[in-house]
Scaffold this motif. Structure first.
Motif, PDB file in Angstrom:
ATOM      1  N   GLN A   1     -59.645  17.343   6.809  1.00  0.00           N
ATOM      2  CA  GLN A   1     -60.765  16.956   7.668  1.00  0.00           C
ATOM      3  C   GLN A   1     -61.293  15.584   7.274  1.00  0.00           C
ATOM      4  O   GLN A   1     -61.609  14.754   8.125  1.00  0.00           O
ATOM      5  N   GLN A   2     -61.375  15.336   5.981  1.00  0.00           N
ATOM      6  CA  GLN A   2     -61.836  14.036   5.494  1.00  0.00           C
ATOM      7  C   GLN A   2     -60.882  12.933   5.968  1.00  0.00           C
ATOM      8  O   GLN A   2     -61.308  11.872   6.407  1.00  0.00           O
ATOM      9  N   TRP A   3     -59.589  13.193   5.893  1.00  0.00           N
ATOM     10  CA  TRP A   3     -58.593  12.232   6.354  1.00  0.00           C
ATOM     11  C   TRP A   3     -58.763  11.934   7.841  1.00  0.00           C
ATOM     12  O   TRP A   3     -58.740  10.774   8.265  1.00  0.00           O
ATOM     13  N   LEU A   4     -58.961  12.984   8.635  1.00  0.00           N
ATOM     14  CA  LEU A   4     -59.163  12.795  10.076  1.00  0.00           C
ATOM     15  C   LEU A   4     -60.422  11.976  10.356  1.00  0.00           C
ATOM     16  O   LEU A   4     -60.422  11.095  11.212  1.00  0.00           O
ATOM     17  N   THR A   5     -61.486  12.275   9.628  1.00  0.00           N
ATOM     18  CA  THR A   5     -62.761  11.614   9.866  1.00  0.00           C
ATOM     19  C   THR A   5     -62.744  10.150   9.436  1.00  0.00           C
ATOM     20  O   THR A   5     -63.197   9.281  10.177  1.00  0.00           O
ATOM     21  N   GLU A   6     -62.213   9.910   8.237  1.00  0.00           N
ATOM     22  CA  GLU A   6     -62.259   8.558   7.692  1.00  0.00           C
ATOM     23  C   GLU A   6     -61.165   7.651   8.245  1.00  0.00           C
ATOM     24  O   GLU A   6     -61.413   6.495   8.564  1.00  0.00           O
ATOM     25  N   GLN A   7     -59.947   8.151   8.339  1.00  0.00           N
ATOM     26  CA  GLN A   7     -58.820   7.310   8.733  1.00  0.00           C
ATOM     27  C   GLN A   7     -58.603   7.267  10.249  1.00  0.00           C
ATOM     28  O   GLN A   7     -57.968   6.348  10.748  1.00  0.00           O
ATOM     29  N   LYS A   8     -59.074   8.289  10.945  1.00  0.00           N
ATOM     30  CA  LYS A   8     -58.881   8.406  12.397  1.00  0.00           C
ATOM     31  C   LYS A   8     -57.415   8.116  12.781  1.00  0.00           C
ATOM     32  O   LYS A   8     -57.117   7.202  13.541  1.00  0.00           O
ATOM     33  N   PRO A   9     -56.505   8.932  12.248  1.00  0.00           N
ATOM     34  CA  PRO A   9     -55.078   8.694  12.504  1.00  0.00           C
ATOM     35  C   PRO A   9     -54.707   8.977  13.957  1.00  0.00           C
ATOM     36  O   PRO A   9     -55.369   9.750  14.644  1.00  0.00           O
ATOM     37  N   ASP A  10     -53.632   8.338  14.385  1.00  0.00           N
ATOM     38  CA  ASP A  10     -53.152   8.605  15.739  1.00  0.00           C
ATOM     39  C   ASP A  10     -52.307   9.877  15.733  1.00  0.00           C
ATOM     40  O   ASP A  10     -52.027  10.467  14.692  1.00  0.00           O
ATOM     41  N   ARG A  11     -51.903  10.282  16.919  1.00  0.00           N
ATOM     42  CA  ARG A  11     -51.148  11.532  17.086  1.00  0.00           C
ATOM     43  C   ARG A  11     -49.874  11.529  16.244  1.00  0.00           C
ATOM     44  O   ARG A  11     -49.540  12.521  15.614  1.00  0.00           O
ATOM     45  N   ALA A  12     -49.163  10.417  16.211  1.00  0.00           N
ATOM     46  CA  ALA A  12     -47.897  10.351  15.469  1.00  0.00           C
ATOM     47  C   ALA A  12     -48.125  10.587  13.980  1.00  0.00           C
ATOM     48  O   ALA A  12     -47.352  11.299  13.323  1.00  0.00           O
ATOM     49  N   ALA A  13     -49.175  10.003  13.427  1.00  0.00           N
ATOM     50  CA  ALA A  13     -49.464  10.180  12.005  1.00  0.00           C
ATOM     51  C   ALA A  13     -49.826  11.630  11.703  1.00  0.00           C
ATOM     52  O   ALA A  13     -49.400  12.188  10.680  1.00  0.00           O
ATOM     53  N   ILE A  14     -50.575  12.244  12.583  1.00  0.00           N
ATOM     54  CA  ILE A  14     -50.957  13.648  12.388  1.00  0.00           C
ATOM     55  C   ILE A  14     -49.713  14.534  12.453  1.00  0.00           C
ATOM     56  O   ILE A  14     -49.529  15.431  11.620  1.00  0.00           O
ATOM     57  N   GLU A  15     -48.845  14.278  13.430  1.00  0.00           N
ATOM     58  CA  GLU A  15     -47.623  15.069  13.558  1.00  0.00           C
ATOM     59  C   GLU A  15     -46.715  14.886  12.340  1.00  0.00           C
ATOM     60  O   GLU A  15     -46.055  15.832  11.902  1.00  0.00           O
ATOM     61  N   GLU A  16     -46.707  13.678  11.767  1.00  0.00           N
ATOM     62  CA  GLU A  16     -45.903  13.426  10.570  1.00  0.00           C
ATOM     63  C   GLU A  16     -46.416  14.250   9.391  1.00  0.00           C
ATOM     64  O   GLU A  16     -45.638  14.887   8.667  1.00  0.00           O
ATOM     65  N   VAL A  17     -47.729  14.297   9.219  1.00  0.00           N
ATOM     66  CA  VAL A  17     -48.312  15.080   8.129  1.00  0.00           C
ATOM     67  C   VAL A  17     -48.071  16.571   8.364  1.00  0.00           C
ATOM     68  O   VAL A  17     -47.765  17.317   7.430  1.00  0.00           O
ATOM     69  N   ILE A  18     -48.174  17.003   9.606  1.00  0.00           N
ATOM     70  CA  ILE A  18     -47.896  18.411   9.927  1.00  0.00           C
ATOM     71  C   ILE A  18     -46.461  18.755   9.532  1.00  0.00           C
ATOM     72  O   ILE A  18     -46.205  19.802   8.933  1.00  0.00           O
ATOM     73  N   GLY A  19     -45.521  17.875   9.843  1.00  0.00           N
ATOM     74  CA  GLY A  19     -44.125  18.106   9.471  1.00  0.00           C
ATOM     75  C   GLY A  19     -43.947  18.221   7.961  1.00  0.00           C
ATOM     76  O   GLY A  19     -43.226  19.099   7.470  1.00  0.00           O
ATOM     77  N   LYS A  20     -44.627  17.348   7.206  1.00  0.00           N
ATOM     78  CA  LYS A  20     -44.534  17.403   5.742  1.00  0.00           C
ATOM     79  C   LYS A  20     -45.124  18.706   5.201  1.00  0.00           C
ATOM     80  O   LYS A  20     -44.570  19.315   4.284  1.00  0.00           O
ATOM     81  N   LEU A  21     -46.251  19.117   5.772  1.00  0.00           N
ATOM     82  CA  LEU A  21     -46.874  20.368   5.321  1.00  0.00           C
ATOM     83  C   LEU A  21     -45.970  21.560   5.629  1.00  0.00           C
ATOM     84  O   LEU A  21     -45.833  22.474   4.807  1.00  0.00           O
ATOM     85  N   GLU A  22     -45.367  21.559   6.805  1.00  0.00           N
ATOM     86  CA  GLU A  22     -44.468  22.666   7.169  1.00  0.00           C
ATOM     87  C   GLU A  22     -43.278  22.732   6.208  1.00  0.00           C
ATOM     88  O   GLU A  22     -42.889  23.824   5.776  1.00  0.00           O
ATOM     89  N   LYS A  23     -42.718  21.573   5.855  1.00  0.00           N
ATOM     90  CA  LYS A  23     -41.595  21.558   4.899  1.00  0.00           C
ATOM     91  C   LYS A  23     -42.042  22.086   3.544  1.00  0.00           C
ATOM     92  O   LYS A  23     -41.332  22.858   2.902  1.00  0.00           O
ATOM     93  N   ARG A  24     -43.214  21.649   3.110  1.00  0.00           N
ATOM     94  CA  ARG A  24     -43.735  22.090   1.813  1.00  0.00           C
ATOM     95  C   ARG A  24     -43.914  23.607   1.788  1.00  0.00           C
ATOM     96  O   ARG A  24     -43.556  24.280   0.820  1.00  0.00           O
ATOM     97  N   ILE A  25     -44.458  24.139   2.858  1.00  0.00           N
ATOM     98  CA  ILE A  25     -44.708  25.591   2.929  1.00  0.00           C
ATOM     99  C   ILE A  25     -43.387  26.354   2.970  1.00  0.00           C
ATOM    100  O   ILE A  25     -43.244  27.405   2.340  1.00  0.00           O
ATOM    101  N   GLU A  26     -42.404  25.840   3.704  1.00  0.00           N
ATOM    102  CA  GLU A  26     -41.102  26.509   3.824  1.00  0.00           C
ATOM    103  C   GLU A  26     -40.330  26.524   2.502  1.00  0.00           C
ATOM    104  O   GLU A  26     -39.520  27.413   2.268  1.00  0.00           O
ATOM    105  N   GLN A  27     -40.574  25.548   1.630  1.00  0.00           N
ATOM    106  CA  GLN A  27     -39.840  25.462   0.363  1.00  0.00           C
ATOM    107  C   GLN A  27     -40.178  26.607  -0.590  1.00  0.00           C
ATOM    108  O   GLN A  27     -39.367  26.968  -1.426  1.00  0.00           O
TER     109      GLN A  27
END
Length: 107
Positions: A9-35
């Protein structure tokens, strides 16, 4: 990598990332969880962050709320074609009143 819903939430509020950046982080989190095969307490924060980011993307896709729209100005003039009150004879009024009184006397 310490991740939590609060940090996401802090990242979203402070950095205001675009959709692509958010989707990239989601992909990294999904990989981390799957490992991880077992439930790891350290993963709880990643799962919470993933849910928060996915919800954020869903909110971006949701149609805008219409709270800013002015209230509808409805034309009700056709509901009562004649604005003049109906004139009834006194005896008609008296009979209607007595009928209503009799109908509701047991209430």
């Amino acid at each position: 990598m310490a991740t939590s819903a609060a940090s996401a939430q802090q990242w979203l509020t402070e950095q205001k990332p675009d959709r692509a950046a958010i989707e990239e982080v989601i992909g990294k989190l999904e990989k981390r969880i799957e490992q991880y095969q077992e439930e790891d307490p350290a993963l709880a924060g990643s799962v919470d962050a993933l849910v928060l980011l996915q919800d954020h993307l869903e909110q971006l896709d949701a149609p805008a709320a219409e709270t800013d729209a002015p209230p509808a100005n409805l034309d009700t003039s056709a509901l009562i074609p004649d604005a003049d009150p109906v004139q009834l004879e006194d005896d008609v009024k008296r009979r209607a009143f007595e009928a209503l009184k009799n109908q509701f006397k047991d209430l």
